[in-house]
Write a protein that holds these residues in place. Structure first.
Motif, short mmCIF file in Angstrom:
data_model
loop_
_atom_site.label_atom_id
_atom_site.label_comp_id
_atom_site.label_asym_id
_atom_site.label_seq_id
_atom_site.Cartn_x
_atom_site.Cartn_y
_atom_site.Cartn_z
N ASP A 9 40.27 95.46 56.36
CA ASP A 9 40.73 96.45 57.36
C ASP A 9 39.52 97.06 58.04
O ASP A 9 38.47 97.23 57.42
CB ASP A 9 41.49 97.59 56.68
N ASP B 290 43.67 94.82 60.89
CA ASP B 290 43.97 94.34 59.53
C ASP B 290 43.84 92.82 59.53
O ASP B 290 44.74 92.12 59.99
CB ASP B 290 45.38 94.81 59.14
N ASP C 200 49.26 98.26 56.66
CA ASP C 200 50.37 98.11 55.71
C ASP C 200 49.92 98.26 54.26
O ASP C 200 50.71 98.09 53.34
CB ASP C 200 51.12 96.80 55.93
N ASP D 29 46.66 96.08 48.50
CA ASP D 29 46.21 95.62 49.82
C ASP D 29 45.10 96.57 50.30
O ASP D 29 44.96 97.68 49.79
CB ASP D 29 47.38 95.63 50.83
N ASP D 30 44.32 96.10 51.28
CA ASP D 30 43.38 96.99 51.94
C ASP D 30 44.18 98.11 52.62
O ASP D 30 45.27 97.85 53.12
CB ASP D 30 42.58 96.21 52.99
MN LIG Z 1 47.29 94.45 55.11
#
Ligand SMILES: [Mn+2]
Length: 187
Positions: free
Chosen positions: A20, A37, A145, A177-178
């Motif tokens: 990200d 992203d 996200d 997730d990032d």
């Molecule tokens: Mn993501």
């Protein structure tokens, strides 16, 4: 017009590379805000996001978000692709374009934003930008996200951008997730 910005970004737990990228650039009366992203996570995602940032660092800010997105789509051809939301703030207006699932919430100015399905760099059937007159004050909240979409933007509206970002990361970050949040107060 004054833009007061803060952002925080962390890689997925267990990764050191972050796919990200939050991005802010001001030139004259124009400010470009973005959250990128890179698809997936790790070094490959970080590399493609950095390519997007390199483009946004160099491009002319006379363009609206739609044109920036189309150009960025071309620049990232052949890569794994990214999701991205771009906002271009100028003296009177804001233009926004979002491809994939980087959220953009607005308090103050009503943004009739429709997300463009697809992946920037791979395939985007139709860009769906919006451009509206900006109401002052407005707060824009962009997040990847890796942040839960349940983030209560209204409840933290009295916190400064920096404190609001800290609150979002502390409570709504998803470790798998990032995660990136960018908040801009336009006054
Ligand atoms: Mn993501």
């Amino acid at each position: 017009m004054n833009v007061d910005c803060a952002h925080l970004s962390f890689p997925k737990v267990g990764e050191t590379a972050n796919g990200d990228r939050p991005f802010v650039r001001t030139e004259g009366a124009t400010t470009l805000l973005a959250v990128i992203d890179g698809l997936g996570h790790g070094p490959g995602a970080a590399e493609v996001s950095q390519r997007a940032v390199d483009y946004l660092e160099a491009v002319s800010l006379d363009l609206e978000a739609h044109d920036l997105m189309e150009q960025l789509h071309g620049k990232l051809a052949g890569s794994r692709g990214v999701a991205a939301t771009l906002c271009v703030l100028s003296t009177e207006s804001v233009s926004v374009c979002a491809v994939g699932n980087v959220e953009c919430r607005s308090l103050g100015t009503r943004l009739p934003l429709v997300f463009s399905p697809g992946i920037l760099g791979l395939r985007v059937r139709k860009f769906r930008p919006c451009s509206v007159r900006i109401e002052v004050p407005t707060r824009l909240v962009l997040f990847s996200d890796g942040i839960s979409s349940r983030v209560p933007v209204e409840e933290i509206k009295n916190l400064s951008p920096q404190h609001a970002c800290e609150s979002v990361i502390a409570k709504y970050r998803r470790n798998e997730d990032d995660s990136t949040v960018l908040i801009a107060d336009v006054g």
